[in-house]
Structure formats: C-alpha cells, structure tokens
Write a protein that holds these residues in place. Structure first.
Motif, short mmCIF file in Angstrom:
data_model
loop_
_atom_site.label_atom_id
_atom_site.label_comp_id
_atom_site.label_asym_id
_atom_site.label_seq_id
_atom_site.Cartn_x
_atom_site.Cartn_y
_atom_site.Cartn_z
N SER A 1 0.83 -1.20 0.00
CA SER A 1 0.00 0.00 0.00
C SER A 1 0.87 1.25 0.00
CB SER A 1 -0.93 0.01 1.21
OG SER A 1 -0.19 -0.08 2.42
N ARG A 2 2.04 1.15 -0.61
CA ARG A 2 2.96 2.28 -0.65
C ARG A 2 2.35 3.45 -1.43
NH1 ARG A 2 8.78 2.69 -3.82
NH2 ARG A 2 9.81 4.06 -2.33
N ARG A 3 2.60 4.64 -0.94
CA ARG A 3 2.18 5.83 -1.70
C ARG A 3 2.99 5.91 -2.98
NH1 ARG A 3 -0.57 10.13 0.70
NH2 ARG A 3 -1.28 9.68 2.82
N ILE A 4 2.31 6.21 -4.08
CA ILE A 4 2.97 6.35 -5.38
C ILE A 4 2.49 7.64 -6.03
CG2 ILE A 4 3.33 3.88 -5.72
CD1 ILE A 4 0.79 3.83 -7.43
N GLY A 5 3.10 7.99 -7.16
CA GLY A 5 2.73 9.21 -7.86
C GLY A 5 1.50 9.05 -8.72
N VAL A 6 1.51 8.03 -9.60
CA VAL A 6 0.40 7.78 -10.51
C VAL A 6 0.25 6.27 -10.71
CG1 VAL A 6 0.58 9.97 -11.77
CG2 VAL A 6 1.89 7.97 -12.55
N GLY A 7 -0.87 5.87 -11.30
CA GLY A 7 -1.09 4.46 -11.62
C GLY A 7 -1.85 4.34 -12.93
N LEU A 8 -2.13 3.09 -13.32
CA LEU A 8 -2.95 2.78 -14.49
C LEU A 8 -4.14 1.97 -14.05
CD1 LEU A 8 -0.49 1.85 -17.41
CD2 LEU A 8 -2.14 3.72 -17.38
N LEU A 9 -5.34 2.36 -14.47
CA LEU A 9 -6.57 1.68 -14.09
C LEU A 9 -7.28 1.13 -15.31
CD1 LEU A 9 -8.03 4.30 -11.56
CD2 LEU A 9 -6.63 2.29 -11.03
N ALA A 10 -7.68 -0.14 -15.24
CA ALA A 10 -8.52 -0.74 -16.27
C ALA A 10 -9.97 -0.39 -15.95
CB ALA A 10 -8.34 -2.26 -16.29
N ALA A 11 -10.68 0.15 -16.93
CA ALA A 11 -12.05 0.61 -16.70
C ALA A 11 -12.95 0.21 -17.87
CB ALA A 11 -12.08 2.12 -16.51
N THR A 12 -14.22 0.00 -17.58
CA THR A 12 -15.20 -0.37 -18.58
C THR A 12 -15.50 0.81 -19.49
OG1 THR A 12 -16.20 -1.97 -17.08
CG2 THR A 12 -17.54 -1.23 -18.94
N GLY A 13 -15.62 0.54 -20.80
CA GLY A 13 -15.92 1.58 -21.78
C GLY A 13 -14.74 1.79 -22.71
N ARG A 14 -15.01 1.83 -24.02
CA ARG A 14 -13.94 2.02 -24.99
C ARG A 14 -13.60 3.51 -25.11
NH1 ARG A 14 -10.97 0.20 -29.24
NH2 ARG A 14 -10.91 1.46 -31.14
N GLY A 15 -12.32 3.82 -25.02
CA GLY A 15 -11.87 5.19 -25.20
C GLY A 15 -12.59 6.15 -24.27
N GLU A 16 -13.06 7.25 -24.85
CA GLU A 16 -13.70 8.29 -24.05
C GLU A 16 -15.01 7.85 -23.42
OE1 GLU A 16 -12.30 12.52 -25.86
OE2 GLU A 16 -13.63 11.35 -27.17
N ASP A 17 -15.58 6.74 -23.89
CA ASP A 17 -16.81 6.24 -23.27
C ASP A 17 -16.59 5.84 -21.81
OD1 ASP A 17 -18.11 6.62 -25.63
OD2 ASP A 17 -17.99 4.53 -26.28
N ALA A 18 -15.32 5.60 -21.43
CA ALA A 18 -15.03 5.19 -20.04
C ALA A 18 -15.12 6.35 -19.07
CB ALA A 18 -13.64 4.56 -19.97
N LEU A 19 -15.08 7.58 -19.55
CA LEU A 19 -15.11 8.73 -18.65
C LEU A 19 -16.52 8.92 -18.11
CD1 LEU A 19 -12.90 11.27 -20.60
CD2 LEU A 19 -12.24 9.65 -18.84
N GLY A 20 -16.61 9.08 -16.83
CA GLY A 20 -17.92 9.26 -16.21
C GLY A 20 -18.58 7.96 -15.84
#
Length: 366
Positions: A303-322
C-alpha cells in the motif's frame, strides 16, 4: 601469439547483454473481473531454476480502456505536491467519480524528498502524463523517455518521448498517457540489444547493493537500479491482437523478482509486440476489487504511496469517462423525462373522471 588475438573478440562477446532463456509456465488460474478484463495468477520457472509468482490483468481495448490514476482522481494532479497516494485510494476516488474501475497497477517512477533536488516536487511522476484527455506533463527525463498511451478512440500505442520521438505529434490525440523507462519489447522482438549495458554502477551500488546501468545508442548513460538483479517489476505491454497486458512480478516479496532480461522474455512469452518497464521495487502493486471497492494492500499487503497508476475501466476510449454517473446525471440533464410521465398520468386520470361523470349524467337523464 595467436591466442592473444582472440582476446579482444572474447571481451567483446562477454560485454554483450546475455539473453535469458524463455521461461516456462508451471500453472495459472484465471478469472473474469468484468466484460473485457481478465485477471490471472501464474507461476513461472526461469533460467535460474526458481519459480516466481506473476499476476496479470489483460484488457480488451474494444470494450474497455486504461485511465491514468492520480491522487483523489483530480484532473490536474500529477502525483506531486508532496502527497502521493496508495493505488487503492486512487482507484476508489475514480469510482466515486463514476468510473467503472476493474483493476490497476502502479505507474511511472517518481521522485521523493529523499531523492533530492528542488526541481522535483515529491511524488511527481518523471515521465509524460495525459489524464482524461488533458496533458499534465511533457516529462522531466533527460534520457530514455518513452510512453504508453491510449488514443481517444481507444487504441493502445507506445513510443518515444525523446526530443526525436513521436510524442509531440501524438499527445493531442491521447486520452491516457504514462511514462516509463526501458523499451523492453519492440515489434515483437527483444529490444535490449539496442541498448549497451554494463553490469555495475558506482552511483547506485551503495544504495541498491547490486545494480545495472544502461547506455543509450548515442553513448549517453542513465542509471537503472537492479537491472541484473531479481527485483520486483511492473510492466505494460501491447499484445498482437491489440489487448493490453498489465504485469507484476515479485510483488510484496512473496516470490523472487525478475531481472530486466527475464522480464523481457516473460513479456515475449505472453505475446507482447510492444512493452515497457514501469516503476518497480516497493512500488510494484496490482490490485483487483473486493465487493466493488479496493482495499489497500490487497493480497500482498502493498500500500505504498505512489505518484500515478494505471486503471482498467469499462468503456472504450472516451466512453469510459464518467462511467456509471451517466445514468444518475441523465435526469438533471433532461428533467422532462420525469415531468412528462406525471402529466400523462394526470391526464389519464382526468379523462377517466370525465367519462364517469358523463355516464352518470346519461343515467339520470334516462
């Protein structure tokens, strides 16, 4: 006399990077985290005879995407400002903002206050950053800069962020981008031969015990910790069918880590055509949700603090926002969808009442 003529050639061969033997998969367990995202926990045996645990998330970019994770999921946060955050907290913040997150890994290297240098904000990622289509940083690296990105349309890309690379021409069309060091696989082949290696680094030996250093093709040198030592590693790769592989090895010290050549061979065995190295060591972490949320230190206690990460999310491209917020925001955008049904019900009731009154009047008239 003749035997001495062979000495320069022998020394040259010894100086070349040794390609690790292909690893052998011992077993694997796979589960589906959501439509288009698979998680696997695997055991691999490497050239030194040791078995390692490797955990992977595979993302179908036709149905899902990868988003940049930042502390608080803030749009302008590059991990700096002395804060940083655990990957689980970043993922939960993204969920709070309506993004349907199914898993994630740590991202790029970052500076801490211990690394020194007033020009670096603690926890600020060193490489390029694009979050939700907004450019946050063109990076701070002097050597070896590269990027992994996702276009607004949803395709995964990888390239060079060096001055002579393609970064400036592609960054405006990206939804997500994160920097990294060491282009491990390029066009389906190990890319290590394009770098010149040496097996010791005075700069890092005191800090890491055993270290490697990488020379770029132009002779410029930048140090890389533990390149020839077993070390926890995180990597991102693009598979031949366009899916994206997120991979962690040696996480939380549960098994030996990997050398950089071993990591490269593993990525090739997994089918990567392009792959790059992300931050490793204590930062190495891969998280999957538990009952829809992410718990710090899931599985391996990282659980170390880090600067940034990568998240897998549902939705292709911009459809994943929101994500799921689209359903909850719809009424506020179109209040008529609430008003019209109520008006129709009132009208139907009024019509039924009028019909009853007309029938009663007809009976009285008769």
């Amino acid at each position: 006399m003749k035997r001495f003529c062979l000495l320069p050639a022998l020394l040259f061969l010894l100086a070349l990077p040794v390609r690790a033997a292909a690893p052998e998969r011992i077993n694997a367990a796979t589960e589906t985290l959501g439509e288009g995202v698979e998680y696997s926990r695997e055991q691999w045996r490497f050239d030194d005879g040791a078995a390692r645990e490797v955990r992977c998330i595979t993302v179908d970019m036709a149905r899902c995407t990868l988003l940049l994770a930042t502390p608080g999921d803030e749009a302008d946060n590059d991990g700096g400002g002395g804060q940083g955050a655990a990957l689980a907290d970043m993922a939960n913040a993204a969920i709070q903002n309506g993004k349907r997150v199914l898993g994630g890994v740590n991202g790029d290297f970052y500076k801490t206050s211990a690394d020194g240098g007033a020009e670096y904000a603690p926890y600020a990622a060193l490489g390029v950053l694009v979050k939700d289509g907004v450019l946050l940083s063109d990076g701070q690296r002097a050597e070896g800069a590269m990027y992994f990105g996702v276009t607004r349309e949803g395709d995964a890309v990888m390239g060079s962020a060096q001055p002579d690379g393609d970064w400036d021409s592609v960054k405006s069309g990206l939804l997500t981008a994160v920097g990294g060091e060491l282009w491990l696989v390029h066009q389906g082949e190990s890319n290590l031969a394009s770098l010149r290696w040496r097996t010791d680094s005075p700069i890092l030996s005191a800090r890491y015990g055993s270290a490697g250093a990488v020379y770029d093709e132009n002779g410029g040198m930048y140090d890389f910790p533990g390149a020839f030592s077993s070390y926890p590693r995180t990597a991102v790769g693009i598979l031949s069918d366009g899916r994206v592989l997120l991979l962690c090895a040696g996480e939380g010290g549960v098994s030996p880590g990997l050398t950089v050549p071993q990591l490269t061979e593993l990525l090739l065995e997994k089918g990567c055509t392009e792959a790059m190295n992300l931050d490793g060591g204590p930062s190495t972490q891969l998280l999957i949700p538990e009952d829809g949320r992410f718990a710090p230190g899931s599985l391996h206690g990282v659980s170390r603090r880090i600067g940034v990460g990568l998240l897998a999310a549902t939705g292709r491209g911009e459809d994943a926002l929101g994500g799921m917020s689209a359903a909850t925001e719809a009424p506020s955008r179109s209040p008529l969808w609430l008003i019209i049904p109520a008006l129709l019900l009132l009208a139907a009731g009024a019509w039924a009442l009028w019909r009853r009154q007309q029938r009663r009047r007809g009976k009285h008239a008769a």
